[in-house]
Scaffold this motif. Structure first.
Motif, PDB file in Angstrom:
ATOM      1  N   PRO A   8      37.583 -31.183  55.933  1.00 33.57           N
ATOM      2  CA  PRO A   8      36.348 -31.926  55.674  1.00 33.57           C
ATOM      3  C   PRO A   8      36.399 -32.728  54.368  1.00 33.57           C
ATOM      4  CG  PRO A   8      35.814 -29.783  56.576  1.00 33.57           C
ATOM      5  CD  PRO A   8      37.302 -29.778  56.296  1.00 33.57           C
ATOM      6  N   ASP A   9      37.231 -32.314  53.433  1.00 32.91           N
ATOM      7  CA  ASP A   9      37.382 -33.063  52.178  1.00 32.91           C
ATOM      8  C   ASP A   9      38.013 -34.437  52.392  1.00 32.91           C
ATOM      9  OD1 ASP A   9      36.257 -30.958  50.750  1.00 32.91           O
ATOM     10  OD2 ASP A   9      38.208 -30.112  50.183  1.00 32.91           O
ATOM     11  N   ASP A  10      38.683 -34.636  53.514  1.00 36.45           N
ATOM     12  CA  ASP A  10      39.288 -35.942  53.832  1.00 36.45           C
ATOM     13  C   ASP A  10      38.280 -36.916  54.426  1.00 36.45           C
ATOM     14  OD1 ASP A  10      41.986 -35.220  53.140  1.00 36.45           O
ATOM     15  OD2 ASP A  10      42.077 -34.074  55.025  1.00 36.45           O
ATOM     16  N   ALA A  11      37.069 -36.466  54.702  1.00 35.16           N
ATOM     17  CA  ALA A  11      36.100 -37.272  55.449  1.00 35.16           C
ATOM     18  C   ALA A  11      35.801 -38.613  54.779  1.00 35.16           C
ATOM     19  CB  ALA A  11      34.810 -36.486  55.669  1.00 35.16           C
ATOM     20  N   GLY A  12      35.740 -38.671  53.474  1.00 32.48           N
ATOM     21  CA  GLY A  12      35.444 -39.925  52.790  1.00 32.48           C
ATOM     22  C   GLY A  12      36.517 -40.971  53.036  1.00 32.48           C
ATOM     23  N   GLU A  13      37.785 -40.569  52.943  1.00 29.76           N
ATOM     24  CA  GLU A  13      38.881 -41.507  53.182  1.00 29.76           C
ATOM     25  C   GLU A  13      38.989 -41.871  54.661  1.00 29.76           C
ATOM     26  OE1 GLU A  13      42.516 -41.050  50.415  1.00 29.76           O
ATOM     27  OE2 GLU A  13      41.678 -39.017  50.621  1.00 29.76           O
ATOM     28  N   ILE A  14      38.743 -40.911  55.525  1.00 30.73           N
ATOM     29  CA  ILE A  14      38.735 -41.185  56.968  1.00 30.73           C
ATOM     30  C   ILE A  14      37.624 -42.175  57.295  1.00 30.73           C
ATOM     31  CG2 ILE A  14      38.186 -40.128  59.205  1.00 30.73           C
ATOM     32  CD1 ILE A  14      39.823 -37.656  58.208  1.00 30.73           C
ATOM     33  N   LEU A  15      36.466 -41.959  56.730  1.00 31.90           N
ATOM     34  CA  LEU A  15      35.338 -42.856  56.965  1.00 31.90           C
ATOM     35  C   LEU A  15      35.624 -44.265  56.442  1.00 31.90           C
ATOM     36  CD1 LEU A  15      32.535 -43.007  58.167  1.00 31.90           C
ATOM     37  CD2 LEU A  15      31.622 -42.173  55.985  1.00 31.90           C
ATOM     38  N   ALA A  16      36.323 -44.368  55.310  1.00 32.12           N
ATOM     39  CA  ALA A  16      36.683 -45.692  54.777  1.00 32.12           C
ATOM     40  C   ALA A  16      37.603 -46.443  55.737  1.00 32.12           C
ATOM     41  CB  ALA A  16      37.339 -45.546  53.404  1.00 32.12           C
ATOM     42  N   ILE A  17      38.472 -45.735  56.436  1.00 30.86           N
ATOM     43  CA  ILE A  17      39.344 -46.358  57.439  1.00 30.86           C
ATOM     44  C   ILE A  17      38.538 -46.744  58.670  1.00 30.86           C
ATOM     45  CG2 ILE A  17      41.255 -45.907  59.051  1.00 30.86           C
ATOM     46  CD1 ILE A  17      42.439 -44.060  56.816  1.00 30.86           C
ATOM     47  N   TYR A  18      37.650 -45.871  59.090  1.00 33.14           N
ATOM     48  CA  TYR A  18      36.921 -46.045  60.347  1.00 33.14           C
ATOM     49  C   TYR A  18      35.755 -47.037  60.262  1.00 33.14           C
ATOM     50  CZ  TYR A  18      34.357 -44.617  64.567  1.00 33.14           C
ATOM     51  OH  TYR A  18      33.697 -44.603  65.764  1.00 33.14           O
ATOM     52  N   ARG A  19      35.027 -47.046  59.151  1.00 35.99           N
ATOM     53  CA  ARG A  19      33.807 -47.856  59.020  1.00 35.99           C
ATOM     54  C   ARG A  19      33.999 -49.322  59.425  1.00 35.99           C
ATOM     55  NH1 ARG A  19      31.900 -46.307  54.365  1.00 35.99           N
ATOM     56  NH2 ARG A  19      30.144 -45.146  55.208  1.00 35.99           N
TER      57      ARG A  19
END
Length: 188
Positions: A8-19
């Motif tokens: 879950p700590d990766d969510a910010g970077e994952i969201l930056a890729i996905y957004r």
């Protein structure tokens, strides 16, 4: 690139890729990007049963991710999954997607999955090229199934066999119980 299990700590970077895919393209059929909390929950909810992997660049930043989800709810579909991969813009066409998928397939086969599917909102030549290069075969198209950014879009479906489907399948193993702690993968 190092490939490891997402947290879950990766969510910010994952969201930056996905957004950007949500907000500026038809690639994702979501109309509003998920919140950080929602992305954390998606990762947390996926991992007990199925893999969610991230590729990490030499600086330690997430450069792509791949995960599997249930293909359908009915019990006879349980040995099939849908797969999804997204790669950071500056890392596309560098092998990140291909390496992430290879690691995902290894995990899925160890868990007992037989078929993987990928739905691609069309047109999307880069995604089609990636999926066909790693062994997915086109199996059909849902015509004008999604409306986004002022247009109707088709979704093509691709399928990849993971294990040979003969006889009665064994019970599936859960990712959390069998592989999550050992899925510390390094890809050259």
């Amino acid at each position: 690139m190092k490939i490891r299990v997402a947290t879950p700590d990766d969510a910010g970077e994952i969201l930056a890729i996905y957004r950007p895919f949500v907000e500026h393209s038809h690639t994702s059929f979501e109309l509003v990007a998920p919140s950080l909390t929602e992305m954390q929950n998606r990762i947390r909810d996926t991992l007990p049963r199925l893999p969610w992997l991230v590729g990490v660049d030499p600086q330690g930043a997430v450069c792509g991710y791949v995960y599997a989800s249930r293909h359908r709810e009915r019990a006879a579909y349980q040995w099939a999954v849908d797969t999804t991969a997204y790669v950071r813009e500056d890392m596309r066409r560098t092998g990140v997607g291909r390496n992430l998928y290879a690691a995902l397939f290894e995990q899925l086969m160890a868990l007992g999955y037989y078929q993987a599917f990928a739905g691609i909102a069309l047109p999307n030549a880069a995604s089609v090229r990636l999926h066909e290069a790693i062994g997915f075969e086109s199996v059909g198209v849902y015509r004008k199934v999604g409306f986004k950014l002022g247009n109707w879009h088709d979704v093509g479906w691709w399928q990849k066999s993971l294990l040979q489907a003969q006889g009665e399948p064994q019970a599936l193993r859960e990712f959390n119980a069998t592989l999550r702690n050992t899925a510390k993968l390094i890809v050259p």
